[in-house]
Write an enzyme that holds these catalytic residues in place. Sequence first.
Site, PDB file in Angstrom:
ATOM      1  N   SER A 127       0.838  -1.200   0.000  1.00 48.06           N
ATOM      2  CA  SER A 127       0.000   0.000   0.000  1.00 48.06           C
ATOM      3  C   SER A 127       0.871   1.248   0.000  1.00 48.06           C
ATOM      4  O   SER A 127       1.989   1.248   0.535  1.00 48.06           O
ATOM      5  CB  SER A 127      -0.864  -0.021   1.262  1.00 48.06           C
ATOM      6  OG  SER A 127      -1.424   1.242   1.500  1.00 48.06           O
ATOM      7  N   TYR A 152      -2.070  -1.688  10.936  1.00 46.06           N
ATOM      8  CA  TYR A 152      -2.307  -2.124   9.554  1.00 46.06           C
ATOM      9  C   TYR A 152      -1.144  -1.707   8.662  1.00 46.06           C
ATOM     10  O   TYR A 152      -0.561  -2.512   7.938  1.00 46.06           O
ATOM     11  CB  TYR A 152      -3.633  -1.543   9.018  1.00 46.06           C
ATOM     12  CG  TYR A 152      -3.698  -1.556   7.516  1.00 46.06           C
ATOM     13  CD1 TYR A 152      -3.984  -2.729   6.828  1.00 46.06           C
ATOM     14  CD2 TYR A 152      -3.427  -0.405   6.768  1.00 46.06           C
ATOM     15  CE1 TYR A 152      -3.995  -2.749   5.442  1.00 46.06           C
ATOM     16  CE2 TYR A 152      -3.444  -0.416   5.392  1.00 46.06           C
ATOM     17  CZ  TYR A 152      -3.728  -1.588   4.727  1.00 46.06           C
ATOM     18  OH  TYR A 152      -3.725  -1.608   3.357  1.00 46.06           O
ATOM     19  N   LYS A 156       2.094  -3.866   6.497  1.00 46.80           N
ATOM     20  CA  LYS A 156       2.537  -3.763   5.099  1.00 46.80           C
ATOM     21  C   LYS A 156       4.048  -3.543   5.044  1.00 46.80           C
ATOM     22  O   LYS A 156       4.748  -4.146   4.233  1.00 46.80           O
ATOM     23  CB  LYS A 156       1.796  -2.632   4.380  1.00 46.80           C
ATOM     24  CG  LYS A 156       0.309  -2.876   4.216  1.00 46.80           C
ATOM     25  CD  LYS A 156       0.019  -4.116   3.366  1.00 46.80           C
ATOM     26  CE  LYS A 156      -1.447  -4.452   3.282  1.00 46.80           C
ATOM     27  NZ  LYS A 156      -1.726  -5.785   2.731  1.00 46.80           N
TER      28      LYS A 156
HETATM   29  C1  UD1 Z   1      -6.579   3.794   3.896  1.00 46.26           C
HETATM   30  C2  UD1 Z   1      -5.141   3.534   4.203  1.00 46.26           C
HETATM   31  C3  UD1 Z   1      -4.543   2.711   3.110  1.00 46.26           C
HETATM   32  C4  UD1 Z   1      -5.305   1.433   2.963  1.00 46.26           C
HETATM   33  C5  UD1 Z   1      -6.760   1.728   2.704  1.00 46.26           C
HETATM   34  C6  UD1 Z   1      -7.489   0.392   2.729  1.00 46.26           C
HETATM   35  C7  UD1 Z   1      -3.774   5.092   5.453  1.00 46.26           C
HETATM   36  C8  UD1 Z   1      -3.200   6.457   5.513  1.00 46.26           C
HETATM   37  N1  UD1 Z   1      -4.456   4.792   4.362  1.00 46.26           N
HETATM   38  O1  UD1 Z   1      -6.610   4.648   2.772  1.00 46.26           O
HETATM   39  O2  UD1 Z   1      -3.227   2.401   3.390  1.00 46.26           O
HETATM   40  O3  UD1 Z   1      -4.765   0.656   1.943  1.00 46.26           O
HETATM   41  O4  UD1 Z   1      -7.270   2.596   3.708  1.00 46.26           O
HETATM   42  O5  UD1 Z   1      -8.666   0.396   3.367  1.00 46.26           O
HETATM   43  O6  UD1 Z   1      -3.610   4.328   6.344  1.00 46.26           O
HETATM   44  N2  UD1 Z   1     -13.080  10.063   3.749  1.00 46.26           N
HETATM   45  C9  UD1 Z   1     -14.111  10.934   4.076  1.00 46.26           C
HETATM   46  N3  UD1 Z   1     -15.249  10.406   4.597  1.00 46.26           N
HETATM   47  C10 UD1 Z   1     -15.437   9.068   4.789  1.00 46.26           C
HETATM   48  C11 UD1 Z   1     -14.392   8.183   4.443  1.00 46.26           C
HETATM   49  C12 UD1 Z   1     -13.226   8.713   3.938  1.00 46.26           C
HETATM   50  O7  UD1 Z   1     -13.983  12.145   3.913  1.00 46.26           O
HETATM   51  O8  UD1 Z   1     -16.500   8.666   5.283  1.00 46.26           O
HETATM   52  C13 UD1 Z   1     -11.839  10.608   3.168  1.00 46.26           C
HETATM   53  C14 UD1 Z   1     -10.608  10.321   3.991  1.00 46.26           C
HETATM   54  O9  UD1 Z   1     -10.389  11.343   4.931  1.00 46.26           O
HETATM   55  C15 UD1 Z   1      -9.541  10.290   2.895  1.00 46.26           C
HETATM   56  C16 UD1 Z   1     -10.268   9.782   1.660  1.00 46.26           C
HETATM   57  O10 UD1 Z   1     -11.653   9.961   1.940  1.00 46.26           O
HETATM   58  O11 UD1 Z   1      -9.096  11.592   2.630  1.00 46.26           O
HETATM   59  C17 UD1 Z   1     -10.014   8.320   1.382  1.00 46.26           C
HETATM   60  O12 UD1 Z   1     -10.248   7.576   2.576  1.00 46.26           O
HETATM   61  P1  UD1 Z   1     -10.276   5.976   2.577  1.00 46.26           P
HETATM   62  O13 UD1 Z   1     -11.143   5.483   1.481  1.00 46.26           O
HETATM   63  O14 UD1 Z   1     -10.586   5.537   3.962  1.00 46.26           O
HETATM   64  O15 UD1 Z   1      -8.796   5.560   2.180  1.00 46.26           O
HETATM   65  P2  UD1 Z   1      -7.381   6.025   2.804  1.00 46.26           P
HETATM   66  O16 UD1 Z   1      -7.524   6.511   4.172  1.00 46.26           O
HETATM   67  O17 UD1 Z   1      -6.739   6.911   1.806  1.00 46.26           O
END
Ligand code: UD1
Length: 340
Positions: A127, A152, A156
């Site tokens: 990741s 997590y 990785k």
């Molecule tokens: C995270 C992990 C990544 C992992 C992936 C798998 C980190 C930093 N990142 O990715 O390594 O492979 O999960 O599950 O550990 N968001 C919202 N509202 C929501 C959900 C998300 O605003 O309800 C935003 C988050 O703040 C982020 C973006 O959407 O900016 C993506 O979030 P998400 O889909 O959870 O993925 P990551 O956090 O990037």
Amino acid sequence: MAQKILVTGGTGYIGSHTAVELIEAGYEVVIIDNLSNSNIEVLDGIEAITGVRPVFFKGDCNNIEDLRRLFTENPGIEGIINFAASKAVGESVQKPLLYYRNNLATLINLLDLMPGFGVKGIVFSSSCTVYGEPDKNPIDETAPIKPATSPYGNTKQISEEIITDYIASGAPVKSIILRYFNPIGAHPSGKIGELPIGVPGNLVPYMTQAAAGIRPMLTVFGDDYNTPDGSCIRDYIDVVDLAKAHVIAMRRMLDRNDTDAIEIFNLGTGCGVSVLELIAAFKKATGVDIPYKIGPRRAGDIEKIWADPKKANEVLGWKAKVPIDRTMKNAWQWQCSLPK
Ligand code: UD1
């Protein structure tokens, strides 16, 4: 004769899409999954798309005896793609041992058994989380690995080290480590996709559930970041594009003897997209509004990260192709096919 590939976690989200691409590329696929975060009907979806039902073995990869039985019952496996892992960042903070046990024991068991059963190579799902908050974007594979911010993420990093040390010890196996950015979307057939159990932690399943009225509202985690619109930026990659990269990696690992024993590739589009931009892209592609509100930042979130995918583009000859509006349409089609 078709080369036989073991897909661990093959009924899961990325695993099922990769199984489809492998079958379509002419490989024979054997899946092992414990169905802890997926369900058996996924096999129907794979069969409906490809016309082939992969061999399925229900078992735990962190139990070496299950794996030994699988390899004995399915002789001739040449390559492994290891998706069997827990992946919820928040849960990993609550249950670190579960994450270390699942993710690390699985990998160690697979590596341990590979030489004895004549398995030549393993593709490992890593990741972009290994880069932490990047000093600059886009980020390439030479960027430093930063201390992990969750168990997590740590699994990785440790997994990459385990593979590296094992190969350095002279073990007769090859590996390609793929560092995914943010996989999203679903198969264009609408027959497989992401099946989050409970409240989704990731953005796109939450978005589509909010659009479908299953959740009252999406919360955008922070709009005060140092980005043009204040929301976080990620590199969202279509899951089918991602799946295709695994087929190319497998072919490279198994069929060529002029490549390094261990190689690492970023898999992303090279484009940074903010949370608010993704919400707008969904509306543009589907005509459907996502009800949302701005909330506080989520602990541990990275402000902005997107890939430099040049190495994968040039060395693997792979490039992300599916446009974001198509990805959004596919995600929505998949959501609409699920029971409410
Ligand atoms: C995270 C992990 C990544 C992992 C992936 C798998 C980190 C930093 N990142 O990715 O390594 O492979 O999960 O599950 O550990 N968001 C919202 N509202 C929501 C959900 C998300 O605003 O309800 C935003 C988050 O703040 C982020 C973006 O959407 O900016 C993506 O979030 P998400 O889909 O959870 O993925 P990551 O956090 O990037």
